[in-house]
Enzyme design. Structure first.
Site, PDB file in Angstrom:
ATOM      1  N   ASP A  82      -4.963  -8.060 -10.051  1.00 60.83           N
ATOM      2  CA  ASP A  82      -4.035  -8.689  -9.119  1.00 60.83           C
ATOM      3  C   ASP A  82      -3.531  -9.980  -9.752  1.00 60.83           C
ATOM      4  O   ASP A  82      -4.055 -10.426 -10.778  1.00 60.83           O
ATOM      5  CB  ASP A  82      -4.712  -8.970  -7.771  1.00 60.83           C
ATOM      6  CG  ASP A  82      -3.726  -8.935  -6.599  1.00 60.83           C
ATOM      7  OD1 ASP A  82      -2.700  -9.651  -6.680  1.00 60.83           O
ATOM      8  OD2 ASP A  82      -3.967  -8.218  -5.619  1.00 60.83           O
ATOM      9  N   ASP A 130       3.882  -3.369  -2.688  1.00 58.70           N
ATOM     10  CA  ASP A 130       5.088  -3.907  -2.056  1.00 58.70           C
ATOM     11  C   ASP A 130       6.139  -2.800  -1.957  1.00 58.70           C
ATOM     12  O   ASP A 130       6.521  -2.205  -2.964  1.00 58.70           O
ATOM     13  CB  ASP A 130       5.627  -5.063  -2.897  1.00 58.70           C
ATOM     14  CG  ASP A 130       6.667  -5.898  -2.163  1.00 58.70           C
ATOM     15  OD1 ASP A 130       7.459  -5.308  -1.396  1.00 58.70           O
ATOM     16  OD2 ASP A 130       6.698  -7.120  -2.363  1.00 58.70           O
ATOM     17  N   LYS A 189      14.543  -3.110   0.818  1.00 56.17           N
ATOM     18  CA  LYS A 189      15.991  -3.138   0.637  1.00 56.17           C
ATOM     19  C   LYS A 189      16.393  -2.227  -0.524  1.00 56.17           C
ATOM     20  O   LYS A 189      15.751  -2.221  -1.571  1.00 56.17           O
ATOM     21  CB  LYS A 189      16.471  -4.561   0.383  1.00 56.17           C
ATOM     22  CG  LYS A 189      16.270  -5.493   1.576  1.00 56.17           C
ATOM     23  CD  LYS A 189      16.789  -6.888   1.284  1.00 56.17           C
ATOM     24  CE  LYS A 189      16.582  -7.800   2.487  1.00 56.17           C
ATOM     25  NZ  LYS A 189      17.068  -9.176   2.225  1.00 56.17           N
ATOM     26  N   THR A 207      -7.954  -1.764   5.949  1.00 55.53           N
ATOM     27  CA  THR A 207      -7.842  -3.194   5.696  1.00 55.53           C
ATOM     28  C   THR A 207      -7.106  -3.872   6.851  1.00 55.53           C
ATOM     29  O   THR A 207      -6.494  -3.222   7.698  1.00 55.53           O
ATOM     30  CB  THR A 207      -7.061  -3.444   4.404  1.00 55.53           C
ATOM     31  OG1 THR A 207      -5.717  -2.966   4.561  1.00 55.53           O
ATOM     32  CG2 THR A 207      -7.709  -2.715   3.226  1.00 55.53           C
ATOM     33  N   ARG A 208      -7.154  -5.200   6.854  1.00 54.43           N
ATOM     34  CA  ARG A 208      -6.419  -5.953   7.868  1.00 54.43           C
ATOM     35  C   ARG A 208      -4.919  -5.679   7.751  1.00 54.43           C
ATOM     36  O   ARG A 208      -4.217  -5.580   8.757  1.00 54.43           O
ATOM     37  CB  ARG A 208      -6.702  -7.443   7.700  1.00 54.43           C
ATOM     38  CG  ARG A 208      -8.090  -7.869   8.163  1.00 54.43           C
ATOM     39  CD  ARG A 208      -8.303  -9.346   7.968  1.00 54.43           C
ATOM     40  NE  ARG A 208      -8.320  -9.710   6.561  1.00 54.43           N
ATOM     41  CZ  ARG A 208      -8.375 -10.968   6.119  1.00 54.43           C
ATOM     42  NH1 ARG A 208      -8.398 -11.959   6.970  1.00 54.43           N
ATOM     43  NH2 ARG A 208      -8.402 -11.214   4.820  1.00 54.43           N
ATOM     44  N   PHE A 209      -4.450  -5.558   6.522  1.00 49.83           N
ATOM     45  CA  PHE A 209      -3.034  -5.268   6.307  1.00 49.83           C
ATOM     46  C   PHE A 209      -2.674  -3.916   6.920  1.00 49.83           C
ATOM     47  O   PHE A 209      -1.638  -3.769   7.565  1.00 49.83           O
ATOM     48  CB  PHE A 209      -2.736  -5.260   4.811  1.00 49.83           C
ATOM     49  CG  PHE A 209      -1.299  -4.977   4.464  1.00 49.83           C
ATOM     50  CD1 PHE A 209      -0.367  -5.992   4.404  1.00 49.83           C
ATOM     51  CD2 PHE A 209      -0.864  -3.672   4.213  1.00 49.83           C
ATOM     52  CE1 PHE A 209       0.966  -5.723   4.108  1.00 49.83           C
ATOM     53  CE2 PHE A 209       0.449  -3.400   3.907  1.00 49.83           C
ATOM     54  CZ  PHE A 209       1.365  -4.437   3.853  1.00 49.83           C
ATOM     55  N   GLU A 210      -3.533  -2.945   6.720  1.00 47.59           N
ATOM     56  CA  GLU A 210      -3.285  -1.617   7.282  1.00 47.59           C
ATOM     57  C   GLU A 210      -3.289  -1.657   8.802  1.00 47.59           C
ATOM     58  O   GLU A 210      -2.440  -1.032   9.458  1.00 47.59           O
ATOM     59  CB  GLU A 210      -4.335  -0.641   6.781  1.00 47.59           C
ATOM     60  CG  GLU A 210      -4.145   0.795   7.277  1.00 47.59           C
ATOM     61  CD  GLU A 210      -5.145   1.757   6.683  1.00 47.59           C
ATOM     62  OE1 GLU A 210      -5.079   2.960   7.017  1.00 47.59           O
ATOM     63  OE2 GLU A 210      -5.991   1.322   5.880  1.00 47.59           O
TER      64      GLU A 210
END
Length: 259
Positions: A115, A165, A169, A238-241
């Site tokens: 990362d 990501d 757009k 995950t929290r993002f999920e």
């Protein structure tokens, strides 16, 4: 941030490699005192910069004399492990909670986690230390350079890309990581039979991923119907999920195998 060399570099590859469109944007967020302390303490042992200037010896990178299944290298077997452990590459691990959970659930597998987010790097190292995980190493920098310049052919047993990501757009679609050229590059370090696992909560990106993988001769879908896969138990939520699910997004998993 770490001028004494005890932590990750701000731009590890520097001018050694061509400037190109990247699939990531470094996030500028505060590094907590705990994350900073973990980086200073653990980076020299468990972290490395992706500078593109050398070939990584995975046996040396993951060497730990106190870990079952690891043996000291001899001059005759440099770069080899008598009991070879699988190495899985994870590209983009966020704050590292899911990575640490997977590492704990798979102690027989070595996880190479990459990362560019400094707080996440520090947090993953902290979690690894707290949980006694010896099978996690953290790479700082561009995964493309790692795949192209620093990994030997057929050295990886798996590849994980969770929630990259989506660049929603249309004019930014060229920045998406999962494209045909990326699969070409990843095919080299992946050994035959290696499992590639991707997940996204952005439906158009999921469809693109499925099309790209399905059209590449180096990969085959593990699903007989040629579609998406159920979420494997090994991938923690995950929290993002959870945030995506709360917004009504549908999470898609793809499981392909290197031919």
């Amino acid at each position: 941030m770490f001028p004494d060399g005890t932590g990750p570099s701000a731009d590890p590859a520097g001018s050694h490699h061509e400037r190109r469109i990247r699939s990531f944007q470094p996030r500028r967020s505060r590094v907590t005192s705990g994350q900073r302390a973990a980086l200073r303490r653990l980076w020299p042992q468990w972290g490395f910069d992706i500078d593109g200037m050398r070939r990584i010896d995975l046996a040396e990178l993951f060497a730990d004399p106190g870990r079952p299944g690891t043996v000291e290298k001899s001059a005759e077997r440099a770069g080899q492990r008598e009991e070879e452990r699988p190495v899985v590459l994870e590209i983009g691990f966020g704050m590292g909670e899911a990575t640490a959970e997977m590492a704990a659930a798979e102690p027989e597998t070595d996880l190479l986690a990459v990362d560019v987010h400094t707080p996440g790097q520090g947090n993953l190292l902290r979690l690894a230390e707290e949980r006694g995980l010896t099978n996690v190493r953290v790479g700082n920098g561009d995964a493309i350079i790692l795949l192209r310049e620093m990994l030997a052919p057929e050295c990886l047993s798996g590849l994980r890309v969770y929630f990259p990501d989506p660049w929603p757009k249309k004019r930014h679609h060229k920045r998406r990581l999962i494209q045909y050229e990326f699969l070409d590059l990843a095919a080299g370090p992946l050994r035959s039979g290696a499992l590639v696992h991707c997940a996204t909560d952005w439906e158009p990106y999921a469809e693109q991923m499925l099309d790209v993988f399905s059209g590449h001769p180096a990969y085959e879908n593990t699903q007989l119907d040629g579609g998406f896969a159920p979420r494997p138990a090994i991938r923690p939520r995950t929290r993002f999920e959870e945030q995506g699910l709360e917004k009504g997004h549908k999470v898609r998993d793809l499981l392909f195998r290197r031919v």
